[in-house]
Design an enzyme around this catalytic site. Structure first.
Site, PDB file in Angstrom:
ATOM      1  N   ASP A  99       0.851  -1.183   0.000  1.00 27.10           N
ATOM      2  CA  ASP A  99       0.000   0.000   0.000  1.00 27.10           C
ATOM      3  C   ASP A  99       0.894   1.242   0.000  1.00 27.10           C
ATOM      4  OD1 ASP A  99      -2.666   0.878   0.224  1.00 27.10           O
ATOM      5  OD2 ASP A  99      -2.639   0.925   2.388  1.00 27.10           O
ATOM      6  N   ASP A 132     -10.470   2.846  -1.994  1.00 32.02           N
ATOM      7  CA  ASP A 132     -11.013   1.895  -1.026  1.00 32.02           C
ATOM      8  C   ASP A 132     -12.520   1.771  -1.197  1.00 32.02           C
ATOM      9  OD1 ASP A 132      -8.540   1.481   0.058  1.00 32.02           O
ATOM     10  OD2 ASP A 132      -8.842   2.791   1.780  1.00 32.02           O
TER      11      ASP A 132
END
Length: 672
Positions: free
Chosen positions: A419, A469
């Site tokens: 990430d 997300d």
């Protein structure tokens, strides 16, 4: 006689004919609500500040009350006739985008009650007041064509409801029937594991023959390559294969009710992840509260619920496991929540499952834990960084990809989620480190990988996040999955388009753990489209809390088989007409998987962003020629696992609102 309505400061008086009555009202600031729970947009919404957490300013004026939003924002409220008015000042925040126009809407029971002018940065706010008498469902919408741009901050300043006393806005009800379509597995065995599996020469090999059927089941494998061994009681195959090549193994699962036989192609070479990864990720379950006990509980639940018998494999620990650097590799070590780390990983493997971890090339992870780089040569992560994590979301002077990859390999890690919003050099450095670690570690990058670099992501990684997300709303699902057609040509064996975790069951996407806000129909669409897209399937809820409906959604072997089809060709959007999208996926056996989705033209009108409670199924005629298919086909309803019949040129059906009809189409004359 006309009806007169007089809004008083202390109350509300209605005069109807000769009858007059007064009822006390209660003013309610929008920011006094748990406003995140009402948001169905994707970026965060914040009360009392702008969307970045800074003071709410419009043309230099500070507002102590209001809600700050980012990008297209959707706030949905169930008022049930208990509100009489709504007021606000709407405008673009002083830290917002300086060029894009924003339009604000107030929509009640499908009617647009207020539409602002197009408002830009630096303009004075526009006043809003709407009468909400009798309104049951209310939507507050901000529309802006941001095209992926960030910091499109807008404000509902001084936003306030007038509510009948002792009443509060509620979340939109999600009480539609949770209907179960998938029949229970038969008592006789059925092998559900992937039919093709890739591994690197000499690296540790772990493959589990997932099979339903009444236990005990005895497993066997003919033509198993040298270097591998099978546990006949568990179906777990381990070892390593040194020689490159393709091996065909005949798998068998037998119990007192019968025997199942399937071929497995083992490909030993440079490519792993020949089918999309399928498992669980802890972030949307526990976020920063993840710990060793929760991980072990999840692994046990994967087996106990029977999910592992349907092919679910990965147990992935997300952010918040990281402690300081150390050990023989000077790599990130687990923090105090994860004692006996290698023992935990070994236990996961003993169940026939695989273990995953999270990391980032940044100094600080998203949650504020040790990242893969540092401005200190030894990689130490001081409290000053932890306490100001946002300031250290960048790549430091010293990088530790090799250190961390070697440590993960030694622990036995099988999956890395890397990430956040990576650029190509960082992705490539970790890709090389993993390949040189001595272990096959599936490499998944997150978040919002730019489409402009899709060929690099496909070259360097095994899965790459295609968007932001995901949140448990149809809007987020639509943005995450229904817009992926342009990515489809780039996904395939070894490199998968990833729209993020699944939003089923109890989730914690920005708010406390709660049941998903997707309707049952939307949940069927969610699973169907992810499978058609050949997307990674990562459960995002606590497995031990799965109810019968959600477990049923996750254990349809015919639907999962479409996701795991060895051809690995993601579906394409081949038609969109009258609110119905048709997605078509070619399968290895020459048949097709088709999803007919009633999206109801979501996002094309302001009203379409909200659920009004009066939605109806849509009658639809599926004409084969319109998607390039000719001739006669045998159709199978894969959710119900039933044959529908043979159809020539067209098929008539009904599709529930935001629901799906998912079919397997077998050309007439085929034995498949």
């Amino acid at each position: 006689m006309n009806i007169l309505r007089v809004l008083l400061v202390s109350g509300c008086m209605f005069l109807t004919g000769s009858q007059a009555y007064a009822q006390k009202l209660s003013g309610l600031w929008l920011d006094d609500l748990n406003i995140k729970s009402f948001s169905e947009g994707i970026p965060a919404v914040l009360g009392k500040t702008n969307a970045s957490g800074d003071p709410m300013l419009i043309k230099g004026v500070h507002y102590k009350h209001g809600v700050g939003v980012n990008s297209t924002s959707i706030l949905a409220f169930y008022l049930n006739g208990n509100a009489t008015g709504f007021s606000a000042l709407v405008g673009v925040d002083d830290k917002g985008n300086k060029s894009l126009p924003h339009t604000f809407y107030v929509i009640g029971d499908r009617k647009i009650l207020f539409k602002s002018r197009e408002i830009r940065w630096g303009e004075a706010p526009q006043a809003v007041y709407v009468n909400l008498t009798g309104i049951k469902r209310l939507g507050l919408l901000v529309m802006v064509n941001d095209e992926g741009l960030t910091k499109t901050y807008a404000n509902w300043a001084d936003a306030r409801f007038e509510m009948l006393k002792n009443h509060l806005p509620q979340n939109i009800p999600n009480d539609d029937e949770r209907y179960i379509l998938t029949p229970p597995p038969a008592k006789a065995p059925r092998i559900n594991a992937a039919k093709v599996f890739g591994a690197t020469p000499g690296n540790p090999f772990l493959y589990t023959i997932a099979a339903t059927g009444e236990r005990p089941v005895i497993f066997s494998a003919q033509n198993l390559p040298s270097g591998l061994s099978l546990d006949t009681k568990t179906g777990i195959i381990t070892g390593s294969i040194k020689q490159r090549g393709s091996y065909t193994v005949v798998l068998k699962a037998k119990n007192r009710f019968g025997q199942a036989v399937e071929n497995l192609r083992i490909k030993i070479g440079d490519t792993i992840a020949l089918t999309p990864p399928i498992g669980w990720n802890g972030w949307n379950s526990w976020a920063r509260n993840i710990d060793r006990e929760k991980v072990i509980s999840s692994a046990n639940a994967m087996v106990r619920t029977g999910l592992s018998q349907h092919g679910w494999t990965y147990i992935n620990i997300d952010d918040a496991w990281q402690g300081q650097r150390g050990g023989k590799f000077n790599a990130i070590q687990p923090n105090e929540k994860f004692p006996k780390f290698r023992e935990m990983v070994d236990y996961i493997h003993s169940l026939g499952l695989k273990a995953g971890l999270y990391s980032t090339p940044w100094i600080s992870s998203y949650a504020g834990f040790t990242g893969g780089s540092s401005n200190l040569e030894n990689g130490f992560f001081p409290d000053s960084v932890r306490d100001h994590k946002r300031l250290f979301r960048y790549i430091g002077k010293y990088r530790f990809e090799k250190n961390d990859a070697l440590q993960m390999a030694e622990w036995g890690i099988d999956y890395l989620k890397y990430d956040w919003r990576l650029e190509v050099p960082s992705a490539e450095r970790m890709s090389i480190a993993l390949k040189e670690s001595g272990r096959d570690i599936l490499y998944s990058i997150s978040n919002s990988a730019p489409f402009s670099h899709v060929q690099d992501w496909a070259r360097l990684t095994n899965a790459y996040r295609t968007g932001p997300d995901i949140r448990d709303s149809f809007n987020s699902l639509f943005v995450s999955a229904f817009t992926l057609d342009k990515w489809s040509p780039y996904g395939g064996p070894g490199h998968w388009n990833d729209p993020d975790m699944m939003i089923l069951g109890n989730v914690t996407t920005g708010t406390q753990l709660h049941p998903t806000r997707l309707t049952p129909d939307e949940q069927y669409s969610h699973v169907s489209l992810f499978c058609l897209l050949s997307a990674p399937l990562l459960i995002g809820c606590p497995i031990e809390q799965l109810d019968a409906f959600t477990l049923n959604l996750l254990t349809n072997d015919e639907v999962i088989a479409i996701n795991q089809d060895p051809l690995g060709k993601p579906a394409r959007l081949v038609s969109e007409e009258n609110g119905v999208q048709i997605w078509l996926k070619s399968l290895e056996d020459g048949s097709y998987a088709v999803g007919l989705f009633n999206t109801a033209d979501f996002g094309k009108t302001p009203e379409s962003y909200f659920r009004w409670g009066d939605e109806k199924p849509k009658a639809f005629t599926f004409e084969f020629s319109k998607i390039g298919l000719k001739g006669k086909f045998k159709l199978r309803d894969v959710w119900r696992q039933t044959d529908i019949g043979s159809f020539d040129q067209k098929y008539q059906t009904q599709i529930r609102h935001h629901g799906v009809v998912m079919l397997k189409m077998i050309p007439e004359g085929s034995s498949k």
